[in-house]
Design a protein around this motif. Structure first.
Motif, PDB file in Angstrom:
ATOM      1  N   SER A 197       0.804  -1.226   0.000  1.00 20.69           N
ATOM      2  CA  SER A 197       0.000   0.000   0.000  1.00 20.69           C
ATOM      3  C   SER A 197       0.835   1.274   0.000  1.00 20.69           C
ATOM      4  CB  SER A 197      -0.916   0.020   1.224  1.00 20.69           C
ATOM      5  OG  SER A 197      -1.769  -1.086   1.198  1.00 20.69           O
ATOM      6  N   ALA A 198       1.883   1.293   0.783  1.00 14.04           N
ATOM      7  CA  ALA A 198       2.660   2.523   0.939  1.00 14.04           C
ATOM      8  C   ALA A 198       3.942   2.533   0.114  1.00 14.04           C
ATOM      9  CB  ALA A 198       3.015   2.729   2.415  1.00 14.04           C
ATOM     10  N   GLY A 199       4.308   1.389  -0.435  1.00 21.67           N
ATOM     11  CA  GLY A 199       5.545   1.317  -1.194  1.00 21.67           C
ATOM     12  C   GLY A 199       5.355   0.988  -2.655  1.00 21.67           C
ATOM     13  N   PHE A 200       4.827  -0.205  -2.920  1.00 23.53           N
ATOM     14  CA  PHE A 200       4.722  -0.706  -4.281  1.00 23.53           C
ATOM     15  C   PHE A 200       3.799   0.141  -5.157  1.00 23.53           C
ATOM     16  CE2 PHE A 200       2.510  -3.641  -7.294  1.00 23.53           C
ATOM     17  CZ  PHE A 200       3.596  -3.907  -8.120  1.00 23.53           C
TER      18      PHE A 200
ATOM     19  N   PRO B  28       2.477   3.295  -4.778  1.00 26.06           N
ATOM     20  CA  PRO B  28       2.962   4.652  -5.066  1.00 26.06           C
ATOM     21  C   PRO B  28       4.198   4.670  -5.968  1.00 26.06           C
ATOM     22  CG  PRO B  28       2.457   4.440  -2.741  1.00 26.06           C
ATOM     23  CD  PRO B  28       2.375   3.064  -3.338  1.00 26.06           C
ATOM     24  N   PHE B  29       5.074   3.686  -5.777  1.00 29.94           N
ATOM     25  CA  PHE B  29       6.266   3.617  -6.629  1.00 29.94           C
ATOM     26  C   PHE B  29       5.883   3.443  -8.089  1.00 29.94           C
ATOM     27  CE2 PHE B  29       9.200   0.876  -8.977  1.00 29.94           C
ATOM     28  CZ  PHE B  29      10.291   1.722  -9.059  1.00 29.94           C
ATOM     29  N   LEU B  30       4.931   2.552  -8.360  1.00 28.42           N
ATOM     30  CA  LEU B  30       4.510   2.347  -9.747  1.00 28.42           C
ATOM     31  C   LEU B  30       4.009   3.638 -10.377  1.00 28.42           C
ATOM     32  CD1 LEU B  30       2.619  -1.076  -9.726  1.00 28.42           C
ATOM     33  CD2 LEU B  30       4.914  -0.584 -10.575  1.00 28.42           C
TER      34      LEU B  30
ATOM     35  N   ILE C 246      -1.560  -2.392 -11.887  1.00 31.27           N
ATOM     36  CA  ILE C 246      -2.270  -2.383 -10.600  1.00 31.27           C
ATOM     37  C   ILE C 246      -3.458  -3.343 -10.646  1.00 31.27           C
ATOM     38  CG2 ILE C 246      -3.798  -0.947  -9.165  1.00 31.27           C
ATOM     39  CD1 ILE C 246      -0.939  -0.463  -8.475  1.00 31.27           C
ATOM     40  N   ARG C 247      -4.173  -3.343 -11.758  1.00 27.50           N
ATOM     41  CA  ARG C 247      -5.319  -4.256 -11.884  1.00 27.50           C
ATOM     42  C   ARG C 247      -4.883  -5.709 -11.785  1.00 27.50           C
ATOM     43  NH1 ARG C 247     -10.035  -2.284 -15.933  1.00 27.50           N
ATOM     44  NH2 ARG C 247     -10.283  -0.206 -15.032  1.00 27.50           N
ATOM     45  N   LYS C 248      -3.706  -6.011 -12.291  1.00 28.46           N
ATOM     46  CA  LYS C 248      -3.193  -7.377 -12.209  1.00 28.46           C
ATOM     47  C   LYS C 248      -2.622  -7.691 -10.827  1.00 28.46           C
ATOM     48  CE  LYS C 248      -2.224  -7.960 -17.085  1.00 28.46           C
ATOM     49  NZ  LYS C 248      -1.214  -8.072 -18.132  1.00 28.46           N
ATOM     50  N   ALA C 249      -2.162  -6.672 -10.120  1.00 24.06           N
ATOM     51  CA  ALA C 249      -1.520  -6.883  -8.817  1.00 24.06           C
ATOM     52  C   ALA C 249      -2.519  -7.045  -7.676  1.00 24.06           C
ATOM     53  CB  ALA C 249      -0.569  -5.726  -8.514  1.00 24.06           C
ATOM     54  N   PHE C 250      -3.663  -6.379  -7.761  1.00 21.88           N
ATOM     55  CA  PHE C 250      -4.596  -6.405  -6.633  1.00 21.88           C
ATOM     56  C   PHE C 250      -5.227  -7.764  -6.348  1.00 21.88           C
ATOM     57  CE2 PHE C 250      -4.350  -1.850  -5.999  1.00 21.88           C
ATOM     58  CZ  PHE C 250      -4.529  -1.780  -4.623  1.00 21.88           C
ATOM     59  N   PRO C 251      -5.657  -8.534  -7.340  1.00 24.96           N
ATOM     60  CA  PRO C 251      -6.233  -9.840  -6.988  1.00 24.96           C
ATOM     61  C   PRO C 251      -5.270 -10.734  -6.194  1.00 24.96           C
ATOM     62  CG  PRO C 251      -6.883  -9.242  -9.206  1.00 24.96           C
ATOM     63  CD  PRO C 251      -5.842  -8.224  -8.766  1.00 24.96           C
ATOM     64  N   PRO C 252      -3.996 -10.875  -6.604  1.00 30.99           N
ATOM     65  CA  PRO C 252      -3.084 -11.672  -5.778  1.00 30.99           C
ATOM     66  C   PRO C 252      -2.795 -11.026  -4.413  1.00 30.99           C
ATOM     67  CG  PRO C 252      -2.173 -11.390  -7.980  1.00 30.99           C
ATOM     68  CD  PRO C 252      -3.384 -10.524  -7.889  1.00 30.99           C
ATOM     69  N   PHE C 253      -2.765  -9.691  -4.372  1.00 31.53           N
ATOM     70  CA  PHE C 253      -2.569  -9.014  -3.083  1.00 31.53           C
ATOM     71  C   PHE C 253      -3.693  -9.385  -2.130  1.00 31.53           C
ATOM     72  CE2 PHE C 253      -3.873  -5.272  -0.522  1.00 31.53           C
ATOM     73  CZ  PHE C 253      -2.836  -5.290   0.407  1.00 31.53           C
ATOM     74  N   TYR C 254      -4.935  -9.314  -2.603  1.00 31.16           N
ATOM     75  CA  TYR C 254      -6.060  -9.669  -1.745  1.00 31.16           C
ATOM     76  C   TYR C 254      -6.011 -11.142  -1.329  1.00 31.16           C
ATOM     77  CZ  TYR C 254      -8.384  -5.147  -2.346  1.00 31.16           C
ATOM     78  OH  TYR C 254      -8.706  -3.812  -2.314  1.00 31.16           O
ATOM     79  N   LEU C 255      -5.601 -12.026  -2.231  1.00 27.57           N
ATOM     80  CA  LEU C 255      -5.450 -13.437  -1.857  1.00 27.57           C
ATOM     81  C   LEU C 255      -4.381 -13.598  -0.783  1.00 27.57           C
ATOM     82  CD1 LEU C 255      -5.762 -15.349  -5.254  1.00 27.57           C
ATOM     83  CD2 LEU C 255      -7.431 -15.222  -3.389  1.00 27.57           C
ATOM     84  N   PHE C 256      -3.286 -12.850  -0.908  1.00 25.03           N
ATOM     85  CA  PHE C 256      -2.247 -12.859   0.121  1.00 25.03           C
ATOM     86  C   PHE C 256      -2.828 -12.442   1.468  1.00 25.03           C
ATOM     87  CE2 PHE C 256       0.357  -9.818   2.515  1.00 25.03           C
ATOM     88  CZ  PHE C 256       1.299 -10.686   3.070  1.00 25.03           C
ATOM     89  N   VAL C 257      -3.593 -11.358   1.493  1.00 22.96           N
ATOM     90  CA  VAL C 257      -4.174 -10.860   2.744  1.00 22.96           C
ATOM     91  C   VAL C 257      -5.121 -11.909   3.327  1.00 22.96           C
ATOM     92  CG1 VAL C 257      -5.664  -9.097   3.789  1.00 22.96           C
ATOM     93  CG2 VAL C 257      -3.888  -8.428   2.153  1.00 22.96           C
TER      94      VAL C 257
ATOM     95  N   PRO D 297     -15.053  -9.539   0.280  1.00 25.08           N
ATOM     96  CA  PRO D 297     -15.868  -8.634  -0.549  1.00 25.08           C
ATOM     97  C   PRO D 297     -15.048  -7.534  -1.222  1.00 25.08           C
ATOM     98  CG  PRO D 297     -16.477  -8.450   1.787  1.00 25.08           C
ATOM     99  CD  PRO D 297     -15.479  -9.552   1.670  1.00 25.08           C
ATOM    100  N   ASN D 298     -13.923  -7.155  -0.623  1.00 22.35           N
ATOM    101  CA  ASN D 298     -13.043  -6.192  -1.303  1.00 22.35           C
ATOM    102  C   ASN D 298     -12.587  -6.752  -2.639  1.00 22.35           C
ATOM    103  OD1 ASN D 298     -13.119  -4.446   0.825  1.00 22.35           O
ATOM    104  ND2 ASN D 298     -10.949  -4.520   1.266  1.00 22.35           N
ATOM    105  N   ARG D 299     -12.173  -7.996  -2.627  1.00 20.35           N
ATOM    106  CA  ARG D 299     -11.640  -8.623  -3.831  1.00 20.35           C
ATOM    107  C   ARG D 299     -12.739  -8.943  -4.837  1.00 20.35           C
ATOM    108  NH1 ARG D 299     -10.290 -13.444  -6.377  1.00 20.35           N
ATOM    109  NH2 ARG D 299      -8.157 -13.474  -7.190  1.00 20.35           N
TER     110      ARG D 299
END
Length: 130
Positions: free
Chosen positions: A20-23, A25-27, A40-51, A82-84
């Motif tokens: 959230s605070a690094g990856f 904003p860096f992009l 970002i669209r490709k990164a969020f689904p795996p991020f949510y699965l990680f969480v 539900p976020n994902r």
């Protein structure tokens, strides 16, 4: 088991904070806007699965040592679903439709939820210090 719960909670907290605070904003600072949107669209689904996975595993590992920590982590896991599945697609649909007001409201909600999750993970992590 408590060490594993501590490590998983730290992994969750650090992963959410870094993403959230690094990856993200860096992009936005390093790549053209059109490239960032797709990435970002490709990164969020795996991020949510990680969480979901890290919070769920952390909850299971911490349950016998501290049920409140387990509840905090389980709440993160459950509310990320539900976020994902609902919020993220709605954000993408609003962006695709050019509906800036809806995008702003949904994105703001997403950011608030993620910040709340980071705070809850931090509280869970701090509980290991007691």
């Amino acid at each position: 088991m408590e060490i594993a719960a501590l490590l998983m909670t730290a992994f969750l907290f650090g992963g959410m904070l870094l993403f959230s605070a690094g990856f993200a904003p860096f992009l936005f600072s390093a790549l053209p806007a059109e490239t960032v949107r797709g990435t970002i669209r490709k990164a969020f689904p795996p991020f949510y699965l990680f969480v979901i996975a890290a919070a769920g595993l952390g909850a299971a590992l911490s349950y016998s040592a501290d049920s409140l920590t387990a509840i905090l982590l389980a709440a993160i896991a459950v509310t990320t679903i539900p976020n994902r599945q609902i919020l993220m697609p709605a954000i993408n649909d609003a962006a695709d439709a050019g509906n800036k007001a809806r995008f702003g409201a949904l994105h703001g909600l997403s950011v608030a939820i993620t910040l709340a999750h980071i705070v809850l993970a931090g509280v869970a992590l701090a509980r290991f210090l007691d």
